[in-house]
Write an enzyme that holds these catalytic residues in place. Structure first.
Site, PDB file in Angstrom:
ATOM      1  N   HIS A  12     -10.650  -2.293   4.796  1.00 34.03           N
ATOM      2  CA  HIS A  12     -10.324  -1.736   6.106  1.00 34.03           C
ATOM      3  C   HIS A  12     -11.004  -0.407   6.388  1.00 34.03           C
ATOM      4  CE1 HIS A  12      -7.819   0.372   3.294  1.00 34.03           C
ATOM      5  NE2 HIS A  12      -7.470   1.240   4.215  1.00 34.03           N
ATOM      6  N   ASP A  13     -11.766   0.117   5.433  1.00 38.36           N
ATOM      7  CA  ASP A  13     -12.385   1.438   5.584  1.00 38.36           C
ATOM      8  C   ASP A  13     -13.899   1.401   5.735  1.00 38.36           C
ATOM      9  OD1 ASP A  13     -10.176   3.131   5.590  1.00 38.36           O
ATOM     10  OD2 ASP A  13     -10.094   3.257   3.407  1.00 38.36           O
ATOM     11  N   GLU A  40      -7.138   3.297  -5.518  1.00 34.83           N
ATOM     12  CA  GLU A  40      -8.380   3.573  -4.795  1.00 34.83           C
ATOM     13  C   GLU A  40      -8.925   4.921  -5.265  1.00 34.83           C
ATOM     14  OE1 GLU A  40      -9.859   4.359  -0.188  1.00 34.83           O
ATOM     15  OE2 GLU A  40      -7.918   5.101  -0.893  1.00 34.83           O
ATOM     16  N   ASP A  55       0.841  -1.193   0.000  1.00 33.94           N
ATOM     17  CA  ASP A  55       0.000   0.000   0.000  1.00 33.94           C
ATOM     18  C   ASP A  55       0.880   1.248   0.000  1.00 33.94           C
ATOM     19  OD1 ASP A  55      -2.211   1.691   0.355  1.00 33.94           O
ATOM     20  OD2 ASP A  55      -3.168   0.268   1.712  1.00 33.94           O
ATOM     21  N   ASP A  77      -3.211   4.369  -2.453  1.00 35.22           N
ATOM     22  CA  ASP A  77      -4.194   5.030  -1.594  1.00 35.22           C
ATOM     23  C   ASP A  77      -4.618   6.360  -2.206  1.00 35.22           C
ATOM     24  OD1 ASP A  77      -5.511   5.102   1.116  1.00 35.22           O
ATOM     25  OD2 ASP A  77      -4.308   6.926   1.294  1.00 35.22           O
TER      26      ASP A  77
END
Length: 547
Positions: free
Chosen positions: A341-342, A278, A108, A210
């Site tokens: 994870h969000d 993302e 990431d 990200d």
């Protein structure tokens, strides 16, 4: 350690197309040293389990040096491992072990912003004329001393923070402690490309990028216009967040961002590495995904938030999403995910029964695009209920109780039932382990033929067994009541897929022609003697065209 052969990325540069990627949130996967925090050697320990799922790659959320105000998404050293996760040698062990098991490793990269203790920012904020003075987004105040414009932070409040030393504001799209880098500065771009080179030379196979559409800002710092109430949605920010009140024309989605992505792709290309970006945008996510993945010189994959949605997708919704993809991203490549994870885990978010979970898993493995699954998803873990006093996430603390933050999807992975921490740690876990999760842990599910984990293995293997499902073309999705159907094709192979997305039986006329039902191991239906597909609740029908 003996190394099993792995297909060379440079010989198979399309390895990512249709791949199944398993996301690891390292703090919560496996603790190897008893401090209650997952680490890289813990990942090494569990890689054989991940290999048993049949996935193509892992994506590891940030493990870089960080003050951890946003749990690694605030980087203070891009080229080192935070001691809580281990060392660079431990990361090398992850690479070696994963590759020996035939698993590629994606990491990431958080390029849009750094921590405020990163040496670049420490230097930048000292004066207006040092070597890194313009490495971040600085601006003078308005004549009345207020912020340069109306841009808002996703984490609440203004996206601008006053700095007394420079007597200027700096931009932060997230926490105050996460200042945004100035991508209009070529030196910044080159420094970040060097970060990519560092990890590629260390053996990584690709990146998850990200907030890929946040890299560049409008140089004129124009105000964002208001967004009409009827156009607002909570796709990327909770409904209580005023961030949803603006149309984000100028604080992100800058056209020049494509130029940087092309440079990054050029760095990746010699390694055969791939990236998944993302795209955080509530109105134009799919359109941006198309722009960022179109052709062979930008990113390979992106994911938007349409299937990370709050409401459970209906047959019509799925068809509408895929139709929109065909319209704005036909030449691009999507990467679909239900959980990460969000967001609240999708079993809870959509109120899924075990049968519904199986159907959604099977459907995801049949849709055109690549796939990300999130640790614990294969166990059917629901969202954990984390008490306010146990919260760690600053996002949840800010908007509690209307929005409880992201800790509920970040609690530790559960491996054993008869262990208060689920086999995650010998110490006190950094977030409490949900008692509801223990009965769904890996150990009892492995012993239970009906365990969801076995369905995930079967669905992933089924996808891999059929090139048409991995990388083939797709017809437009058709909707008949609660049933969505389409075909996938590659070469001389055509596969018909139909899914009853409801808890009531539904009928559908069988497709014309000679078809051989496949996917019986996934609970698939057969054509009845009357020539009709009688699909039970949450039942698929998958068939191969006879040639």
């Amino acid at each position: 350690m003996s190394k099993a052969p792995i297909v060379s990325n440079t010989q198979d540069k399309d390895w990512w197309r249709g791949a199944v990627i398993y996301q690891i949130y390292p703090r919560s996967y496996q603790d190897s040293n008893g401090d209650g925090i997952g680490d890289l050697l813990g990942i090494v320990q569990r890689l054989p389990y991940i290999a048993s799922l049949g996935v193509d790659a892992i994506w590891i959320s940030p493990f870089f040096t960080s003050p951890m105000k946003d749990f690694g998404y605030d980087v203070s050293d891009y080229c080192d491992v935070d001691p809580m996760f281990g060392s660079l040698a431990d990361f090398d062990a992850v690479i070696e072990t994963a590759h020996s098991l035939g698993i590629r490793v994606m990491i990431d990269l958080v390029l849009s912003h750094t921590s405020d203790v990163h040496p670049w920012f420490v230097e930048s904020r000292q004066s207006r004329d040092n070597d890194k003075a313009d490495w971040y987004v600085w601006s003078d105040p308005k004549p009345d001393g207020t912020a340069p414009n109306n841009w808002l932070s996703i984490f609440g409040g203004s996206a601008w923070q006053w700095d007394a030393r420079r007597e200027q504001y700096y931009l932060h799209n997230f926490l105050v402690s996460q200042p945004d880098l100035n991508f209009h500065n070529p030196k910044v771009q080159e420094a970040l490309l060097d970060v990519g080179r560092f990890w590629l030379n260390r053996g990584v196979d690709g990146f998850r990028l990200d907030t890929i559409n946040f890299y560049m800002h409008d140089e004129q710092l124009r105000d964002n216009p208001p967004l009409p109430k009827e156009m607002r949605n909570a796709t990327i920010a909770p409904s209580v967040n005023p961030y949803n009140h603006q149309e984000h024309l100028y604080d992100k989605n800058h056209p020049k961002n494509l130029d940087f992505l092309r440079k990054l792709r050029a760095v990746m290309e010699p390694f055969g590495a791939a990236a998944v970006g993302e795209v955080g945008d509530a109105q134009r996510g799919l359109e941006i995904m198309g722009q960022y993945t179109r052709g062979n010189d930008v990113m390979q994959m992106c994911y938007a938030f349409e299937l990370l949605s709050g409401a459970r997708p209906s047959a019509q919704y799925v068809a509408d999403v895929m139709s929109k993809v065909d319209e704005v991203a036909a030449d691009g490549w999507a990467c679909w995910a239900y959980s990460n994870h969000d967001v609240v885990r999708h079993v809870t978010r959509w109120g899924l029964t075990p049968a519904a979970s199986r159907l959604f898993t099977t459907m995801m493995m049949c849709l055109r695009g690549s796939v990300c699954i999130y640790q614990g998803e294969e166990l059917g873990l629901p969202e954990a209920d984390v008490a306010f006093e146990d919260l760690q996430d600053p996002y949840g603390i800010e908007f509690w109780p209307e929005f409880k933050g992201r800790d509920g999807c970040r609690t530790p992975m559960v491996w054993e039932q008869d262990n208060s921490s689920g086999g995650f740690t010998n110490g006190k876990p950094w977030l409490p382990v949900s008692s509801e999760h223990l009965g769904l842990s890996v150990e009892p599910q492995e012993k239970d033929p009906a365990g969801l984990i076995h369905h995930y293995r079967k669905a992933i293997a089924f996808r891999h067994a059929h090139e048409a499902l991995k990388s083939g073309a797709s017809t437009p999705l058709e909707v008949n009541g609660d049933i969505v159907s389409f075909t996938r094709s590659a070469g001389d192979t055509t596969i018909y897929c139909a899914f009853n997305m409801s808890d009531t039986p539904s009928d559908l006329a069988a497709p014309s022609g000679e078809w051989l039902p496949i996917g019986g191991e996934l609970g698939g239906a057969h054509v009845a003697p009357d020539g009709v597909l009688h699909l039970g609740p949450w039942q698929p029908y998958i068939a191969l065209k006879r040639t």
